[in-house]
Design an enzyme around this catalytic site. Structure first.
Site, PDB file in Angstrom:
ATOM      1  N   PRO A  78       0.828  -1.215   0.000  1.00  0.00           N
ATOM      2  CA  PRO A  78       0.000   0.000   0.000  1.00  0.00           C
ATOM      3  C   PRO A  78       0.861   1.264   0.000  1.00  0.00           C
ATOM      4  CG  PRO A  78      -0.252  -1.248   2.069  1.00  0.00           C
ATOM      5  CD  PRO A  78       0.673  -2.029   1.199  1.00  0.00           C
ATOM      6  N   CYS A  79       0.252   2.420  -0.353  1.00  0.00           N
ATOM      7  CA  CYS A  79       1.073   3.613  -0.632  1.00  0.00           C
ATOM      8  C   CYS A  79       1.864   4.125   0.568  1.00  0.00           C
ATOM      9  CB  CYS A  79       0.236   4.714  -1.255  1.00  0.00           C
ATOM     10  SG  CYS A  79      -1.074   5.307  -0.217  1.00  0.00           S
ATOM     11  N   GLN A  80       1.386   3.867   1.791  1.00  0.00           N
ATOM     12  CA  GLN A  80       2.148   4.353   2.953  1.00  0.00           C
ATOM     13  C   GLN A  80       3.561   3.795   2.949  1.00  0.00           C
ATOM     14  OE1 GLN A  80      -0.754   2.986   2.843  1.00  0.00           O
ATOM     15  NE2 GLN A  80      -2.002   3.372   4.636  1.00  0.00           N
ATOM     16  N   TYR A  82       5.510   3.439   0.487  1.00  0.00           N
ATOM     17  CA  TYR A  82       6.419   4.188  -0.371  1.00  0.00           C
ATOM     18  C   TYR A  82       6.770   5.546   0.228  1.00  0.00           C
ATOM     19  CZ  TYR A  82       4.582   0.715  -3.545  1.00  0.00           C
ATOM     20  OH  TYR A  82       4.195  -0.455  -4.098  1.00  0.00           O
TER      21      TYR A  82
END
Ligand SMILES: C[S@@+](CC[C@H](N)C(=O)[O-])C[C@H]1O[C@@H](n2cnc3c(N)ncnc32)[C@H](O)[C@@H]1O
Length: 397
Positions: free
Chosen positions: A80-82, A84
């Site tokens: 999930p984006c967190q 990155y």
């Protein structure tokens, strides 16, 4: 083209992305997710696939995935984006940063020819701090973080105030929010040399492993999904193999198009009504995930008074939004149960109707409580989008 190309499926959820790959002739060598309800759904619909249930950052789990996945040609699914936002930090004590490092480690060990990750569009504008900063530079960036937090708090309050009379958002607060936005813009311009785009870091870290990465935003409606869900698709290829993204097949009807050519080559986007109209009078069927949500008389009255194109909360909130029937839906989100309202019936859409908007076939059955099923559906990559990506990938393997 050989059948059953092996694929490792990470962060697999209920298996939306894999469903598309399976339809294109891929077969999972191993799948992994941490969440039991998603695992149950996945196994119910793919009973012969080895599944490793558990946290991908756990040493034993990671080892099992690598063992089972060795030799696989493709790896799908990404963190999930967190994960990155922490990609530049390399702070192994932060679980979000660790997720990205572990993902890199798995790719590096399995060495698939391709990997495919999907994420929200917001990933494209995400940035993180550069690694070597002096104290004065860190101080400048901390100012941005503090302002960002104030902005998020105020925006949340403004959103809540639209949904309930109990919370008021004053003119002073509106002015403060505007002032913060202006300050942030200026600070960001002045510190742009201290930050890096997350997508650049992703590209660089994979290049270090021998993977060339391309990134594109795809709209699911263009691939036969009755939903305007836009997602960032990241494809990495090993040793310079070609990367292609699928060309749009279904298109929005535009008057400017030459009618004859348009009709011949591209069908129109599939609409909400086309996707779910046959279910509107169907009685409840739990085994088919066609489950109604009960609500109180007050809320029923609010639903009745909500016109097409508006939310029960008024305005354009995604929660309890009555989608227009003659176009693809907005993005299907789990919305804590605040799902779409049916265009014709004064009720919520059922999980089955939402699964149709995500392009799941009717034989795909979800396991878990209704709210767990809604999360699985809202999290999924539409199988038809997955299928289109898999079809073009196949040509380059
Ligand atoms: C966006 S969903 C994936 C959806 C899936 N690709 C599909 O198409 O159905 C992300 C998934 O990552 C899983 N996840 C999050 N953190 C994880 C971790 N540390 N280890 C394993 N899975 C994790 C969540 O349980 C969730 O099901």
């Amino acid at each position: 083209m050989s059948k059953n190309i092996s694929v490792v499926d990470l962060f697999c959820g209920c298996g939306g992305l894999y469903e598309g790959f399976k339809q294109a002739g891929f077969k999972a060598s191993v799948s992994n997710d941490i969440w039991e309800p998603a695992f149950k759904t996945f196994v119910r619909n793919n009973n012969s696939t080895p599944f490793v249930l558990g946290d991908i950052t756990d040493l034993e789990i990671k080892k099992k995935i690598i063992q089972e996945g060795k030799g696989s040609k493709v790896l799908i699914g990404g963190p999930p984006c967190q994960a990155y936002s922490m990609a530049g930090q390399r702070n192994v004590d932060d679980p979000r940063g660790k997720l990205f490092e572990d993902y890199l480690e798995i790719v590096n060990n399995i060495k698939p020819k391709f990997f495919v990750m999907e994420n929200v569009k917001g990933l494209l504008s995400m940035e993180h701090d550069k690694q070597k900063l002096n104290p004065a530079e860190k101080k400048e960036l901390n100012k941005i973080k503090s302002l960002e937090n104030d902005k998020i708090d105020l925006m949340l309050k403004r959103k809540q105030s639209k949904n309930t009379n109990k919370i008021k958002f004053s003119i002073k607060e509106e002015e403060k929010l505007e002032e913060i936005k202006k300050k942030l813009k200026l600070l960001k311009i002045n510190t742009s040399n201290l930050r890096v785009k997350v997508t650049e870091t992703i590209k660089k870290r994979f290049l270090d492993l021998g993977y060339f990465v391309e990134i594109k935003v795809l709209n699911s409606a263009n691939y036969g999904v009755p939903q305007k869900r836009e997602r960032v698709i990241i494809i990495g290829s090993h040793n310079g193999l070609n990367i292609n993204f699928p060309e749009p097949v279904y298109l929005e009807r535009k008057d400017t198009f030459n009618e004859e050519i348009f009709r011949k080559n591209h069908p129109n986007w599939i609409t909400v009504k086309e996707a779910i109209d046959d279910l509107k009078n169907k009685s409840e069927d739990v085994s088919f995930n066609h489950v109604f949500t009960k609500c109180g008389d007050d809320f029923k009255k609010k639903i009745k008074n909500t016109p097409i194109g508006k939310s029960v909360y008024g305005g354009f909130s995604d929660a309890y939004f009555r989608c227009p029937p003659d176009e693809p839906s907005r993005t299907v989100k789990e919305n804590h149960g605040g799902v779409f309202i049916h265009y014709e019936k004064d009720r919520f859409m059922t999980p089955r109707e939402l699964a149709r908007l995500q392009s799941f076939d009717d034989h795909f059955i979800f396991e878990g409580s209704k709210s767990q099923i809604l999360v699985q559906i809202g999290n999924a990559v539409p199988p038809k989008l997955g299928y289109s990506i898999a079809e073009v990938l196949k040509e380059n393997i």
